[in-house]
Design a protein around this motif. Structure first.
Motif, PDB file in Angstrom:
ATOM      1  N   GLY A   1       0.879  -1.328   0.012  1.00 46.69           N
ATOM      2  CA  GLY A   1       0.133   0.066   0.051  1.00 46.69           C
ATOM      3  C   GLY A   1       0.893   1.109  -0.034  1.00 46.69           C
ATOM      4  O   GLY A   1       2.268   1.250   0.300  1.00 46.69           O
ATOM      5  N   HIS A   2       0.114   2.479  -0.452  1.00 42.37           N
ATOM      6  CA  HIS A   2       0.963   3.526  -0.459  1.00 42.37           C
ATOM      7  C   HIS A   2       0.753   4.208   1.075  1.00 42.37           C
ATOM      8  O   HIS A   2      -0.127   4.392   1.650  1.00 42.37           O
ATOM      9  CB  HIS A   2       0.258   4.637  -1.487  1.00 42.37           C
ATOM     10  CG  HIS A   2       0.251   4.046  -2.776  1.00 42.37           C
ATOM     11  ND1 HIS A   2       1.519   3.525  -3.489  1.00 42.37           N
ATOM     12  CD2 HIS A   2      -0.637   3.292  -3.598  1.00 42.37           C
ATOM     13  CE1 HIS A   2       1.228   3.156  -4.729  1.00 42.37           C
ATOM     14  NE2 HIS A   2      -0.081   2.696  -4.645  1.00 42.37           N
ATOM     15  N   GLY A   3       2.051   5.183   1.398  1.00 39.53           N
ATOM     16  CA  GLY A   3       2.068   5.696   2.564  1.00 39.53           C
ATOM     17  C   GLY A   3       2.652   4.921   3.844  1.00 39.53           C
ATOM     18  O   GLY A   3       2.846   3.801   3.469  1.00 39.53           O
ATOM     19  N   PHE A   4       2.533   5.794   4.896  1.00 41.11           N
ATOM     20  CA  PHE A   4       3.264   5.138   6.080  1.00 41.11           C
ATOM     21  C   PHE A   4       2.123   5.160   7.108  1.00 41.11           C
ATOM     22  O   PHE A   4       2.364   5.760   8.338  1.00 41.11           O
ATOM     23  CB  PHE A   4       4.246   6.067   6.391  1.00 41.11           C
ATOM     24  CG  PHE A   4       5.468   5.875   5.588  1.00 41.11           C
ATOM     25  CD1 PHE A   4       6.259   4.808   5.701  1.00 41.11           C
ATOM     26  CD2 PHE A   4       5.643   7.006   4.623  1.00 41.11           C
ATOM     27  CE1 PHE A   4       7.294   4.591   4.755  1.00 41.11           C
ATOM     28  CE2 PHE A   4       6.980   6.833   3.672  1.00 41.11           C
ATOM     29  CZ  PHE A   4       7.654   5.754   3.929  1.00 41.11           C
ATOM     30  N   GLY A   5       0.881   4.650   6.870  1.00 37.85           N
ATOM     31  CA  GLY A   5      -0.120   4.819   7.681  1.00 37.85           C
ATOM     32  C   GLY A   5      -0.146   3.259   8.565  1.00 37.85           C
ATOM     33  O   GLY A   5       0.831   2.753   8.708  1.00 37.85           O
TER      34      GLY A   5
ATOM     35  N   PHE B   1       0.816   0.253   6.791  1.00 37.55           N
ATOM     36  CA  PHE B   1       2.162   0.065   6.722  1.00 37.55           C
ATOM     37  C   PHE B   1       2.691  -0.703   7.791  1.00 37.55           C
ATOM     38  O   PHE B   1       3.763  -1.501   7.963  1.00 37.55           O
ATOM     39  CB  PHE B   1       2.697   1.216   5.985  1.00 37.55           C
ATOM     40  CG  PHE B   1       4.241   1.344   5.995  1.00 37.55           C
ATOM     41  CD1 PHE B   1       4.675   0.793   4.730  1.00 37.55           C
ATOM     42  CD2 PHE B   1       5.259   1.670   6.907  1.00 37.55           C
ATOM     43  CE1 PHE B   1       6.067   0.652   4.272  1.00 37.55           C
ATOM     44  CE2 PHE B   1       6.460   1.462   6.612  1.00 37.55           C
ATOM     45  CZ  PHE B   1       6.942   1.028   5.222  1.00 37.55           C
TER      46      PHE B   1
END
Length: 83
Positions: free
Chosen positions: A41-45, A48
């Motif tokens: 997935g994208h980002g550092f949420g 992640f």
């Protein structure tokens, strides 16, 4: 070197101790796969972070299962050689 029949090999591979180690390896593989999908997935949420934790736990479980299985095989083979 003595011959081992297929029946004896299958009996050994389906013992409770060996099946537990196989389950640890399979469970670790599942965690590693799920973690890698979460990391895609994208980002550092939160996904992640959970992906990192699942990947690390899966890698540790696979490593521990493989080392445990190798140790069991070595110990059992040495025990069988002395009998």
């Amino acid at each position: 070197m003595s011959r081992v029949s297929a029946r004896d090999a299958l009996r050994y591979a389906t013992e409770d101790d060996v099946l537990v180690l196989f389950a640890v390896i399979a469970g670790g593989w599942v965690f590693l796969t799920v973690g890698s999908f979460a990391l895609a997935g994208h980002g550092f949420g939160l996904m992640f972070a959970l992906g990192i934790l699942a990947s690390l736990a899966g890698a540790l479980a696979v490593f521990a299962g493989v080392v445990g299985l190798a140790y069991k095989l070595l110990v059992d083979s040495r025990r069988a050689a002395t009998e």
